[in-house]
Design an enzyme around this catalytic site. Structure first.
Site, PDB file in Angstrom:
ATOM      1  N   LYS A   1       0.346 -17.429  15.511  1.00  0.00           N
ATOM      2  CA  LYS A   1       0.898 -16.959  16.789  1.00  0.00           C
ATOM      3  C   LYS A   1      -0.308 -16.714  17.694  1.00  0.00           C
ATOM      4  CE  LYS A   1       1.798 -14.011  19.421  1.00  0.00           C
ATOM      5  NZ  LYS A   1       1.164 -14.038  20.770  1.00  0.00           N
TER       6      LYS A   1
ATOM      7  N   GLU B   1      -8.369  -6.666  11.984  1.00  0.00           N
ATOM      8  CA  GLU B   1      -9.676  -6.708  12.658  1.00  0.00           C
ATOM      9  C   GLU B   1      -9.444  -6.215  14.076  1.00  0.00           C
ATOM     10  OE1 GLU B   1     -11.409 -10.620  11.995  1.00  0.00           O
ATOM     11  OE2 GLU B   1     -11.875  -9.982   9.963  1.00  0.00           O
TER      12      GLU B   1
ATOM     13  N   GLU C   1     -12.980   1.315  24.693  1.00  0.00           N
ATOM     14  CA  GLU C   1     -13.392  -0.097  24.693  1.00  0.00           C
ATOM     15  C   GLU C   1     -13.040  -0.714  26.053  1.00  0.00           C
ATOM     16  OE1 GLU C   1     -11.173  -2.957  22.263  1.00  0.00           O
ATOM     17  OE2 GLU C   1     -13.070  -3.848  21.662  1.00  0.00           O
TER      18      GLU C   1
ATOM     19  N   CYS D   1     -15.568  -8.544  20.258  1.00  0.00           N
ATOM     20  CA  CYS D   1     -15.241  -7.304  19.549  1.00  0.00           C
ATOM     21  C   CYS D   1     -16.493  -6.564  19.100  1.00  0.00           C
ATOM     22  CB  CYS D   1     -14.352  -7.609  18.356  1.00  0.00           C
ATOM     23  SG  CYS D   1     -15.051  -8.832  17.258  1.00  0.00           S
TER      24      CYS D   1
HETATM   25  P1  NAD Z   1      -3.809  -7.551  21.650  1.00  0.00           P
HETATM   26  O1  NAD Z   1      -3.709  -6.538  20.589  1.00  0.00           O
HETATM   27  O2  NAD Z   1      -3.242  -7.263  22.977  1.00  0.00           O
HETATM   28  O3  NAD Z   1      -3.133  -8.926  21.194  1.00  0.00           O
HETATM   29  C1  NAD Z   1      -3.541  -9.612  20.028  1.00  0.00           C
HETATM   30  C2  NAD Z   1      -2.393 -10.467  19.523  1.00  0.00           C
HETATM   31  O4  NAD Z   1      -1.345  -9.607  19.089  1.00  0.00           O
HETATM   32  C3  NAD Z   1      -1.778 -11.394  20.574  1.00  0.00           C
HETATM   33  O5  NAD Z   1      -1.465 -12.627  19.973  1.00  0.00           O
HETATM   34  C4  NAD Z   1      -0.517 -10.648  20.974  1.00  0.00           C
HETATM   35  O6  NAD Z   1       0.478 -11.510  21.466  1.00  0.00           O
HETATM   36  C5  NAD Z   1      -0.108 -10.033  19.649  1.00  0.00           C
HETATM   37  N1  NAD Z   1       0.768  -8.853  19.743  1.00  0.00           N
HETATM   38  C6  NAD Z   1       0.856  -7.949  20.733  1.00  0.00           C
HETATM   39  N2  NAD Z   1       1.801  -7.020  20.452  1.00  0.00           N
HETATM   40  C7  NAD Z   1       2.306  -7.347  19.232  1.00  0.00           C
HETATM   41  C8  NAD Z   1       3.306  -6.769  18.396  1.00  0.00           C
HETATM   42  N3  NAD Z   1       3.973  -5.675  18.739  1.00  0.00           N
HETATM   43  N4  NAD Z   1       3.584  -7.363  17.210  1.00  0.00           N
HETATM   44  C9  NAD Z   1       2.899  -8.470  16.823  1.00  0.00           C
HETATM   45  N5  NAD Z   1       1.965  -9.070  17.593  1.00  0.00           N
HETATM   46  C10 NAD Z   1       1.660  -8.505  18.775  1.00  0.00           C
HETATM   47  O7  NAD Z   1      -5.368  -7.894  21.746  1.00  0.00           O
HETATM   48  P2  NAD Z   1      -6.090  -8.812  22.824  1.00  0.00           P
HETATM   49  O8  NAD Z   1      -6.124  -8.059  24.120  1.00  0.00           O
HETATM   50  O9  NAD Z   1      -5.509 -10.181  22.760  1.00  0.00           O
HETATM   51  O10 NAD Z   1      -7.565  -8.926  22.203  1.00  0.00           O
HETATM   52  C11 NAD Z   1      -8.599  -8.057  22.499  1.00  0.00           C
HETATM   53  C12 NAD Z   1      -8.782  -7.037  21.394  1.00  0.00           C
HETATM   54  O11 NAD Z   1      -9.044  -7.684  20.158  1.00  0.00           O
HETATM   55  C13 NAD Z   1      -9.960  -6.108  21.607  1.00  0.00           C
HETATM   56  O12 NAD Z   1      -9.589  -4.810  21.278  1.00  0.00           O
HETATM   57  C14 NAD Z   1     -10.997  -6.617  20.632  1.00  0.00           C
HETATM   58  O13 NAD Z   1     -11.978  -5.695  20.213  1.00  0.00           O
HETATM   59  C15 NAD Z   1     -10.156  -7.069  19.497  1.00  0.00           C
HETATM   60  N6  NAD Z   1     -10.869  -8.035  18.665  1.00  0.00           N
HETATM   61  C16 NAD Z   1     -11.286  -7.648  17.420  1.00  0.00           C
HETATM   62  C17 NAD Z   1     -11.995  -8.543  16.624  1.00  0.00           C
HETATM   63  C18 NAD Z   1     -12.467  -8.141  15.245  1.00  0.00           C
HETATM   64  O14 NAD Z   1     -12.796  -9.029  14.470  1.00  0.00           O
HETATM   65  N7  NAD Z   1     -12.501  -6.877  14.906  1.00  0.00           N
HETATM   66  C19 NAD Z   1     -12.281  -9.822  17.094  1.00  0.00           C
HETATM   67  C20 NAD Z   1     -11.842 -10.176  18.372  1.00  0.00           C
HETATM   68  C21 NAD Z   1     -11.121  -9.272  19.141  1.00  0.00           C
END
Ligand code: NAD
Length: 477
Positions: free
Chosen positions: A173, A248, A381, A282
């Site tokens: 997804k 993550e 963040e 991240c």
């Molecule tokens: P997000 O949490 O908004 O979305 C991530 C994914 O989750 C998307 O595909 C979104 O559609 C899905 N999602 C959202 N709500 C959901 C739900 N209720 N149920 C299931 N899926 C759902 O994150 P983002 O804004 O896309 O990404 C940025 C974030 O990701 C930052 O906080 C960053 O630090 C983190 N990140 C972490 C790592 C790591 O390895 N630790 C790597 C990259 C990014």
């Protein structure tokens, strides 16, 4: 352009016909219509993947053979290097030169996990004259992979490669703000010979398609990368079915500079750590802690370097900082800039849109100095090209500041004092620490965070652990 789901080897629209649109970050114009998956689309994808798991060849295939397919996936990705980079650049606003590196790393992910599964042994425990106990690793089942919008192709493959290597059919997804580069994956998988139903994509909004995937009882594992708050929601929603979760999550990683460090190299690392990949990383070193004896010099040189970071059109090879992914995210980052000013931090570089770029989500590399740990810009963040610099005087104070957030993903330490290095390495609250180095990955090592930055580790055999169940067989001898 119109993107559809990919289920059981077919490109299909949503059952409901629903779609959403994606914007190009450099202009904020709509350029893509994407099928918006709902529970019934997830149901179809789970049925296809489940069939591939129970009846298909993939989970039972000898590791050597599966590794051969993974290497072909890597070849097919490399062949499309330029195309992946240019789609990613358009879709996410990443500078084209940096998007190219991501495509290369995506191919490496598949080659690496091909090697892991062909060299990984299984454990045997022998009790002399009594028992021989051995472990069989079994693919866990249909894997739900939910990924964020930053460096999407690389992060998608960082999950796809180990899940497929372990023998699991997958449902990906992708993030709704950057769904484009994933559209190349079906052709890549077909070219490499991945059987139909093993690789599936359902596009959609997180709260709809993502939530349906998390809730589905026939998906025993969710591997998620994204925001901490989303991770918490997913954990709650996965609880009814007791799923395996790999989380993550977000970060606010410190880069600590002592006065005995090589300042030039520490400055290079600080600039790279927070301004490469648009600061949408991240493991970004978004809090720089500097010993007071070199603080003013460091702040001045950091600000000067930041003001030289070239902000520009993502597809211009001279650009070092492109457009932030989405106007909503841009507004959030700009709000943090204002919060920093209102909180009384000293703005020493950037802080606004460059005059030459009147449209699109552009922000100059931004440095705040004299940031105190109570300020929101120190604690939260921001996920953009905005960095906080804070002075400290002693090692104890540096440690206290480093650990003074709810996050604990990465940390970076710059010192030439060997004993201090090892002392701090044992006390810094982070999943990963780089000493006198910027963020250079070794794919064999455990990747992940502590505190609000995540649960579990991926990387090398740790990833295979996530996607397999260990089955122990006790044999009396
Ligand atoms: P997000 O949490 O908004 O979305 C991530 C994914 O989750 C998307 O595909 C979104 O559609 C899905 N999602 C959202 N709500 C959901 C739900 N209720 N149920 C299931 N899926 C759902 O994150 P983002 O804004 O896309 O990404 C940025 C974030 O990701 C930052 O906080 C960053 O630090 C983190 N990140 C972490 C790592 C790591 O390895 N630790 C790597 C990259 C990014």
């Amino acid at each position: 352009m119109n993107l559809q789901h990919y289920i059981g080897g077919e490109h299909v629209p949503s059952v409901s016909g629903a779609t959403f649109t994606a914007l190009e970050p450099a202009t904020n114009e709509e350029y893509l219509t994407v099928s918006a998956g709902q529970a019934e689309d997830i149901e179809a994808a789970v049925a296809a993947a489940r069939k591939a798991f129970t009846e298909g060849p993939w989970p039972k295939m000898p590791a050597q053979q599966r590794a051969g397919v993974l290497r072909k996936i890597a070849d097919a990705i490399e062949k499309r290097d330029d195309e992946i980079a240019s789609l990613e650049c358009r879709d996410t606003g990443l500078p084209i030169t940096q998007a190219r590196g991501q495509a290369h790393r995506a191919a490496q992910n598949f080659r690496f996990f091909a090697d892991v599964i062909t060299t990984l042994g299984e454990d045997v425990y022998r009790v002399a004259s009594a028992q021989l106990n051995y472990v069989i690793r079994k693919p866990i089942g249909v894997a739900g992979l939910i990924t964020p919008w930053n460096t999407p192709f690389m992060l998608e493959t960082w999950k796809l490669a180990p899940a497929l290597a372990a023998g699991c059919p997958v449902i990906l997804k992708p993030a709704e703000w950057s769904p484009l580069s994933a559209s190349l994956l079906p052709a890549i998988m077909e070219e490499a010979g991945v059987p139909a139903g093993v690789f599936n994509i359902v596009h959609g909004i997180g709260e709809e398609a993502g939530a349906a995937l998390v809730a589905h009882p026939d998906v025993p594992i969710i591997s998620f990368t994204g925001e901490t708050t989303t991770g918490q929601i997913i954990m709650r929603n996965a609880a009814d079915n007791l799923k395996t979760l790999s989380m993550e999550l977000g970060g606010k990683s410190p880069l600590i500079v002592f006065d005995d460090a090589d300042l030039d190299r520490a400055l290079d690392a600080a600039v790279f750590g927070v301004f490469s990949l648009n600061g949408e990383r991240c493991t970004a070193s978004s809090r720089v802690l500097v010993q007071d004896t070199v603080y003013e010099e460091f702040v001045q040189r950091f600000a000067e370097r930041a003001s030289r970071v070239k902000v520009g059109a993502p597809d211009d090879p001279a650009t070092e900082l492109g457009a932030l992914v989405h106007p909503e995210h841009y507004a959030r980052v700009m709000e943090y800039v204002q919060i920093g000013i209102d909180e009384g931090a000293r703005l020493v570089a950037g802080g606004s849109r460059p005059d030459s770029l009147p449209v699109g989500n552009f922000l100059s590399a931004t440095v705040f100095a004299d940031v105190s740990p109570k300020m929101r810009i120190f604690q939260e963040e921001i996920f953009g090209p905005v960095v906080c610099v804070t002075p400290f005087s002693t090692e104890e104070e540096a440690l206290e500041l480093a650990n003074d957030t709810r996050y604990g993903l990465a940390a970076y330490l710059w010192t030439n004092n060997l004993r201090r290095t090892h002392r701090l390495a044992q006390q810094i609250e982070s999943g990963m620490l780089w000493v006198n180095s910027q963020n250079v990955r070794d794919l064999r090592t455990p990747f992940g965070g502590v505190k609000a930055s995540g649960l579990g580790r991926e990387g090398g055999k740790h990833s295979i652990d996530v996607y397999t169940e260990s089955h122990i067989v006790h044999v009396a001898t």
